[in-house]
Design a protein around this motif. Sequence first.
Motif, short mmCIF file in Angstrom:
data_model
loop_
_atom_site.label_atom_id
_atom_site.label_comp_id
_atom_site.label_asym_id
_atom_site.label_seq_id
_atom_site.Cartn_x
_atom_site.Cartn_y
_atom_site.Cartn_z
N GLN A 1 28.77 -1.03 1.96
CA GLN A 1 29.72 -1.69 1.06
C GLN A 1 30.00 -0.83 -0.17
O GLN A 1 31.12 -0.76 -0.66
CB GLN A 1 29.19 -3.06 0.60
CG GLN A 1 29.09 -4.08 1.71
CD GLN A 1 27.74 -4.00 2.41
OE1 GLN A 1 27.24 -2.90 2.68
NE2 GLN A 1 27.16 -5.14 2.67
N GLU B 1 42.98 -9.30 3.93
CA GLU B 1 43.29 -10.65 3.43
C GLU B 1 42.42 -10.99 2.24
O GLU B 1 42.89 -11.55 1.24
CB GLU B 1 43.04 -11.67 4.54
CG GLU B 1 44.31 -12.14 5.21
CD GLU B 1 43.96 -13.00 6.41
OE1 GLU B 1 44.44 -12.67 7.51
OE2 GLU B 1 43.20 -13.98 6.22
N HIS B 2 41.13 -10.68 2.36
CA HIS B 2 40.20 -10.97 1.28
C HIS B 2 40.65 -10.30 -0.01
O HIS B 2 40.63 -10.90 -1.08
CB HIS B 2 38.79 -10.50 1.70
CG HIS B 2 37.80 -10.55 0.58
ND1 HIS B 2 37.09 -11.67 0.27
CD2 HIS B 2 37.42 -9.60 -0.30
CE1 HIS B 2 36.30 -11.41 -0.76
NE2 HIS B 2 36.47 -10.16 -1.13
N HIS B 3 41.08 -9.07 0.10
CA HIS B 3 41.49 -8.36 -1.10
C HIS B 3 42.84 -8.81 -1.62
O HIS B 3 43.13 -8.69 -2.81
CB HIS B 3 41.47 -6.84 -0.85
CG HIS B 3 40.12 -6.24 -0.97
ND1 HIS B 3 39.60 -5.84 -2.18
CD2 HIS B 3 39.16 -5.99 -0.05
CE1 HIS B 3 38.37 -5.35 -1.99
NE2 HIS B 3 38.08 -5.44 -0.71
N ASP C 1 41.87 -6.70 9.25
CA ASP C 1 42.83 -7.73 8.81
C ASP C 1 42.16 -8.69 7.83
O ASP C 1 42.71 -9.02 6.78
CB ASP C 1 43.34 -8.53 10.02
CG ASP C 1 44.26 -7.68 10.89
OD1 ASP C 1 44.31 -7.90 12.11
OD2 ASP C 1 44.92 -6.79 10.32
N LYS C 2 40.96 -9.12 8.22
CA LYS C 2 40.23 -10.06 7.34
C LYS C 2 39.94 -9.42 6.00
O LYS C 2 40.06 -10.03 4.94
CB LYS C 2 38.89 -10.46 8.00
CG LYS C 2 39.00 -11.51 9.06
CD LYS C 2 37.85 -12.53 8.92
CE LYS C 2 37.89 -13.56 10.03
NZ LYS C 2 37.54 -12.99 11.35
N PHE C 3 39.53 -8.16 6.07
CA PHE C 3 39.19 -7.41 4.86
C PHE C 3 40.39 -7.35 3.92
O PHE C 3 40.28 -7.62 2.73
CB PHE C 3 38.73 -6.00 5.27
CG PHE C 3 38.18 -5.17 4.13
CD1 PHE C 3 39.02 -4.37 3.37
CD2 PHE C 3 36.83 -5.19 3.86
CE1 PHE C 3 38.51 -3.60 2.34
CE2 PHE C 3 36.31 -4.42 2.81
CZ PHE C 3 37.15 -3.62 2.06
N THR D 1 43.69 -11.86 -1.67
CA THR D 1 43.36 -13.05 -2.45
C THR D 1 42.64 -12.69 -3.74
O THR D 1 42.90 -13.27 -4.79
CB THR D 1 42.43 -13.97 -1.64
OG1 THR D 1 42.82 -13.95 -0.28
CG2 THR D 1 42.47 -15.37 -2.19
N ASN D 2 41.73 -11.73 -3.65
CA ASN D 2 40.83 -11.50 -4.79
C ASN D 2 41.12 -10.27 -5.64
O ASN D 2 40.66 -10.19 -6.77
CB ASN D 2 39.38 -11.38 -4.28
CG ASN D 2 38.92 -12.68 -3.64
OD1 ASN D 2 39.23 -13.73 -4.15
ND2 ASN D 2 38.24 -12.57 -2.53
N SER D 3 41.83 -9.29 -5.07
CA SER D 3 41.97 -8.04 -5.83
C SER D 3 43.40 -7.67 -6.12
O SER D 3 43.69 -6.57 -6.54
CB SER D 3 41.29 -6.88 -5.08
OG SER D 3 40.09 -7.28 -4.53
#
Lengths: 516, 256
Positions: free
Chosen positions: B165, B203-205, B199-201, B207-209
């Motif tokens: 990470q 999406e996460h960013h 894709d999930k990764f 939303t959050n970054s």
Amino acid sequence: MTGAAPYDSDQPHGDSASGYDPNYVPDSVKSFVVHMYRQIREKNVYEIHQMYETSFQSISDRFFKDAPWPSVDAVATYVDNDHVFCLLYREMWFRHLYARLSPTLKQRIDSWDNYCNLFQVVLHGVVNMQLPNQWLWDMVDEFVYQFQSFCQYRAKMKNKTEQEIALLRQYDQAWNVYGVLNYLQALVEKSSIIQILEQEKEGLEQFTATDGYDYSGGSNVLKVLGYFSMVGLLRVHCLLGDYHTGLKCILPIDISQQGVYTSVIGSHITTIYHYGFANLMLRRYTEAIREFNKILLYIFKTKQYHQKSPQYEQILKKNEQMYALLAVTLSLCPQLKIVEETVNSQLREKYGEKMLRMQRYDDEAFALYDELFSYACPKFITPSASSYEEPLVNYNQDAYRLQLKLFLYEVKQQQLLSGIRTFLNVYSTISIAKLASYMEVDEDTLRTILMTYKHKMHSVNSDGKIISNMDTNFYIDDDMIHVVESKAPKKYGDYFMRQIVKLEGIMSDIDRVKLE
Amino acid sequence: MGREMTNQKPQSEMSYTVEQLVSVNPYNPDILPDLENYVNEQVSSQTYSSNANLCLLRLYQFETERMSTQIVARILIKALMAMPAPDFSLCLFLIPERVQILKMRTEWVLVLWKGRGMTIGMQMEDQFKTLIVLSHYLETARFRQFWDEAAKSRHILEVVPGFEQAIQAYAIHVLSITYQKVPRSVLAEAINIEGLVLDKFIEHHITNSGWSIEKNQNKGQLIIFPHNEFNDPELKKSAADGIPLENITRILPILG
């Protein structure tokens, strides 16, 4: 900053052969110590400074060109056997020895003992003197210098005699790295200098305003030694290759301002030299360039005033070394806009051609980086003692070779960046495909190089913030590179301010003219 | 990234004492065991203290017989994880050549060097050599080669949780200071994630970054990073024309 002592010649007897009698005290020495002793007791800092800087030098030149001063025992009677004065005298005695002769191992050990005694007296807070900053700086500077000299000496195992090795084993505490660091640290702590500097910012303390001197009847010795010890720690850590900690030690001093560290030119230069070097090794190129530029300009303007001083030679040497470091830094990070015109023209004269060749990053370039780095770098040391069992070899160059190797490693990683720079200076936009073909690499490689460029030209400062050192800036939009023209900042604000003040000055001058 | 990284886990009792030791009494051989334990704690609790680790490397430098190659390897891995901070180089500056293996050749062939009077196991040599190679790949943004080599060296790296990470965070950092819009394939290669996981990764960013995506017919997906002062020149605040307040006070009497 003391003269270059030929400490690599390890003659068993460092004193000049011509019948040195430690007990013979010429009249000039007698009156020197008597005078100095009285001035110290009466706290006449100016007189002490004159005697320390001028009289000591002239007596040395006349009588002790290549012999030590009379022994402390011989002069003690003239100064009431004052313990502290004797420690101070011995400090000067050893410094003179290191500067003009080669110290023997025994003398090195004795000098260490003297510093321990002197510092212990100061740390116990029983000292009531006011000494000139020049002298207090010289103490710290010489302390670190003798430590460096000892490590170099100790690491040259090849020609050591049995007695020398036995002595080294016996006195393993002398110039032990823990001892040196702990004394410097103790001086910083006991003097509370860090808190004093903090409180000074809020107007609760006076230190810088009085140049460290105490005008309320106290002593400046512990405080100023503590202050200069921060610079001493910076220097020791650089010698050990620990640049990060070195810079931490100097953090309480605001180098963007004048301070006690600028009150003595030796301290000013040593501070900035090591600060700049540490920043170079941490890839904080812009910061290094900025500080080297400032100090080189300062030296250019003021060196004429130091021509007669015993530090003149050292000043010139450090000046040359910093030009070399500036040449290296600018070759890695061409930020010419922050270099003053005067400094720039000096730089061109000394290293203009070499800088052009260094930016080619071919074999010759690496040889030049090697040459300049080796010329200008500090004299790195190996702090650990060898186990004297091994086959006796010289390992005094090990530390330097390591730092050089790692530095060239870094240069090598930046090899492909200068090619990018050339193209970025020409185009305002260019596609990845096109630039890749010009540079004769594939697109993936080009993307890698562009990212390397960005990474290498950004550094992380002490607060963890990312700082840009980019000269030519760019960003990528999918497969297009957009080059950003960096304009030189036009200092309108500053210009207008100066003009306002100037005009006001002229107007008040005119007001003063009375017309008949 | 950054000097002292702490995640959600609270710093333990031990870390406070060690930090105190490092700031108050760093030049003391007796604290060496505490510092070594602290390295192991940083590894297990996924925290990081560059000051403490540099202090330990310094002590090792003073007393080379006490150096633990295993601890040094862990410090180096933690330092890699701190990129873009130059901690890895800082560590190398402090490790004497007798235990370090580094040789400069154009093809990056690293040669093993056996120290005098010291037995260095093959394992240790491999470890340091590998870590230096990994650092080189990261410093020169050769992410594909990095992940290949990291896969081969899993046994060395898996002792330190959070490694992957941390490197991914570094990769994203480099991408976001270089690109305003980056092709999906470049991102994928840099962080070593593909397909649905990617894709999930993303999406996460989103939303959050503050990321966003664009569809590009020819080349597929483009990931758009939020603008920052490094990838958007307009945002670069030119401090050069700012004037410190103290200077203004000079002319206030004149203006008044």
